[in-house]
Motif scaffolding. Sequence first.
Motif, mmCIF file in Angstrom:
data_model
loop_
_atom_site.group_PDB
_atom_site.id
_atom_site.type_symbol
_atom_site.label_atom_id
_atom_site.label_comp_id
_atom_site.label_asym_id
_atom_site.label_seq_id
_atom_site.Cartn_x
_atom_site.Cartn_y
_atom_site.Cartn_z
ATOM 1 N N GLU A 80 -13.812 39.161 3.128
ATOM 2 C CA GLU A 80 -12.745 39.445 4.441
ATOM 3 C C GLU A 80 -11.786 38.164 4.482
ATOM 4 O OE1 GLU A 80 -15.025 39.894 7.750
ATOM 5 O OE2 GLU A 80 -16.100 41.578 7.125
ATOM 6 N N ASP A 81 -10.775 38.141 5.056
ATOM 7 C CA ASP A 81 -9.885 36.922 5.188
ATOM 8 C C ASP A 81 -10.435 35.970 6.450
ATOM 9 O OD1 ASP A 81 -6.856 38.557 4.242
ATOM 10 O OD2 ASP A 81 -8.443 37.874 2.984
ATOM 11 N N ARG A 82 -11.435 35.855 6.516
ATOM 12 C CA ARG A 82 -12.105 34.832 7.382
ATOM 13 C C ARG A 82 -12.351 33.452 6.818
ATOM 14 N NH1 ARG A 82 -16.147 38.804 10.547
ATOM 15 N NH2 ARG A 82 -14.552 40.200 11.131
ATOM 16 N N VAL A 83 -12.215 32.443 7.562
ATOM 17 C CA VAL A 83 -12.522 30.874 7.058
ATOM 18 C C VAL A 83 -14.105 30.657 7.055
ATOM 19 C CG1 VAL A 83 -11.752 28.669 7.347
ATOM 20 C CG2 VAL A 83 -10.201 30.710 7.971
ATOM 21 N N THR A 84 -14.183 30.111 6.060
ATOM 22 C CA THR A 84 -15.743 29.411 6.011
ATOM 23 C C THR A 84 -15.411 27.928 5.525
ATOM 24 O OG1 THR A 84 -15.990 30.240 3.808
ATOM 25 C CG2 THR A 84 -16.647 31.611 5.555
ATOM 26 N N ASP A 85 -15.673 26.918 6.642
ATOM 27 C CA ASP A 85 -15.324 25.444 6.201
ATOM 28 C C ASP A 85 -14.183 25.164 5.225
ATOM 29 O OD1 ASP A 85 -17.680 25.323 7.689
ATOM 30 O OD2 ASP A 85 -18.928 25.644 5.720
ATOM 31 N N GLU A 128 -4.855 35.773 -2.598
ATOM 32 C CA GLU A 128 -5.747 35.839 -3.523
ATOM 33 C C GLU A 128 -5.940 34.379 -4.148
ATOM 34 O OE1 GLU A 128 -8.721 36.939 -5.705
ATOM 35 O OE2 GLU A 128 -7.662 38.158 -4.360
ATOM 36 N N ARG A 129 -4.779 33.646 -4.122
ATOM 37 C CA ARG A 129 -4.875 32.223 -4.778
ATOM 38 C C ARG A 129 -5.624 31.247 -3.581
ATOM 39 N NH1 ARG A 129 -6.234 28.790 -8.215
ATOM 40 N NH2 ARG A 129 -5.235 26.700 -8.236
ATOM 41 N N ALA A 130 -5.458 31.785 -2.380
ATOM 42 C CA ALA A 130 -6.182 31.025 -1.268
ATOM 43 C C ALA A 130 -7.624 31.191 -1.410
ATOM 44 C CB ALA A 130 -5.440 31.465 0.231
ATOM 45 N N ARG A 131 -7.862 32.425 -1.571
ATOM 46 C CA ARG A 131 -9.484 32.587 -1.872
ATOM 47 C C ARG A 131 -10.038 31.917 -3.007
ATOM 48 N NH1 ARG A 131 -7.984 38.444 -1.440
ATOM 49 N NH2 ARG A 131 -8.590 38.956 0.749
ATOM 50 N N GLU A 132 -9.443 31.836 -4.288
ATOM 51 C CA GLU A 132 -9.774 31.126 -5.264
ATOM 52 C C GLU A 132 -9.867 29.745 -5.143
ATOM 53 O OE1 GLU A 132 -7.000 32.039 -8.199
ATOM 54 O OE2 GLU A 132 -7.522 34.097 -8.523
ATOM 55 N N LEU A 133 -9.243 28.980 -4.155
ATOM 56 C CA LEU A 133 -9.408 27.672 -3.755
ATOM 57 C C LEU A 133 -10.246 27.386 -2.698
ATOM 58 C CD1 LEU A 133 -5.541 26.692 -3.627
ATOM 59 C CD2 LEU A 133 -7.190 26.167 -5.550
ATOM 60 N N GLY A 134 -10.946 28.890 -2.271
ATOM 61 C CA GLY A 134 -11.949 28.523 -1.386
ATOM 62 C C GLY A 134 -11.477 28.422 0.256
ATOM 63 N N TYR A 135 -10.344 28.563 0.502
ATOM 64 C CA TYR A 135 -9.530 28.690 1.670
ATOM 65 C C TYR A 135 -10.080 29.889 2.464
ATOM 66 C CZ TYR A 135 -6.542 25.057 -0.326
ATOM 67 O OH TYR A 135 -6.132 23.956 -0.778
#
Length: 419
Positions: free
Chosen positions: A124-129, A112-119
């Motif tokens: 979905e748990d897929r990367v965007t830039d 969840e913290r990784a999502r908040e940081l934009g990772y």
Amino acid sequence: TYWRNRIKNSSTPTLIFDLAREIINETKILNTHTKRVLDSTVLVDAVITQDTMTQIVAQVKRVRKLIPELASVPLSDEIDYARAKPAIDYSDEDLINETLSILVRDANALIERARELGYLRDDEDRVTDSPLTTQQLGALGLLGVVAGQDVELVDEERGAYRLTRGVAKDRVISTVDPESRHVHKSRKNYYDGYKGHIAIDADTEIITGATLTKGNASDAFVAKELLDHESESVSVYGDSGYSSMELSKHLKDHGHDEVIKPRPLAMAVPDGYSVDDFIVTEPTTETPAKVTCPAGHTVSLSAKGRASFTKYCATCPLRDRCTRSKRGRVMTFGPNHSYGRAQRESWKDEETKAAYRAIRPGVERIHAQMKRKLNGSKLRYRGIAKNTMHYLLLGTVWNLKVLLRNNLTRENGNWVIAS
């Protein structure tokens, strides 16, 4: 190690095996031989299988180490992450599920913290830039896998989880080697590791194709890759693991002959009636598809391929040889039914079975020699890429031994087989 990594990371990771194939083609030793035998074998991995808690603990620590921005995310004080596995009473199921819930909540907090940081993306748990490296992203993705593959949510409000029953499909068995898988040789016996696949020429014993896959990969799916280099029509021999309508179509499209053992039929009653004793009538513009049972009763086949004989079974004199179900016989005919029936029918030919028995077993000996004499039963590396190179190297050594046994020599700058 240096050269292995250079070849692995190049555009030609199969370089050594391909160079040996060029020598084989130059000698023309295969020109008059057209029998190809396919087989796979289990190769034990080089890591220890980990349970769910061990995997989550290891991956939480790895993510915090690789991604400094996530090291500040608070974790539960109830888990000692300095240990490889929580020190609890593993005979207490409630305590196991409580500890598991804490671990999953800690893993979800990092994600969840990784999502908040934009990772990661929110949906979905897929990367965007993402600014993270491939290694960091892989660690995050693996954390999500190991924290979700063996657990099920019990109480969303409390964040309570428990271990699921059974084994998850395509389950990761170790964070040290995430590509290793369970390999089932039978219902009761299984190993952890990879599958080595080869195609050999039955007459010369030369390996014409080889590759390595995860342990749960389908033999029939890999067969296409093993035959990619065949420029002429060949006869393909294989056990029931290669019995597939898709593979059969692929072989026909490329002009190859199929000599593949059918899968054994499952019978509701031992020595009773099998699916082949039921006659399927193809649909026409006026009538739907129908199925007739051994007693002569006919029912319509549903759009989903289901045929129910329950209304006839109660008074049927053949019931004891047909079904054990109290309600009667209900059958499902899948898209592969017609292929399977045709394959089993062709297998009744005694000449076909005799050719199979004479030719097919030779590949087992080659796999045994690669394992025993070339020390190839246990893999030395982690991951598909390095282990594929290792397996292809064993195949190359075997091919060179066969060529030398057939008097490989150099004449006028060309590789030839001396008379």
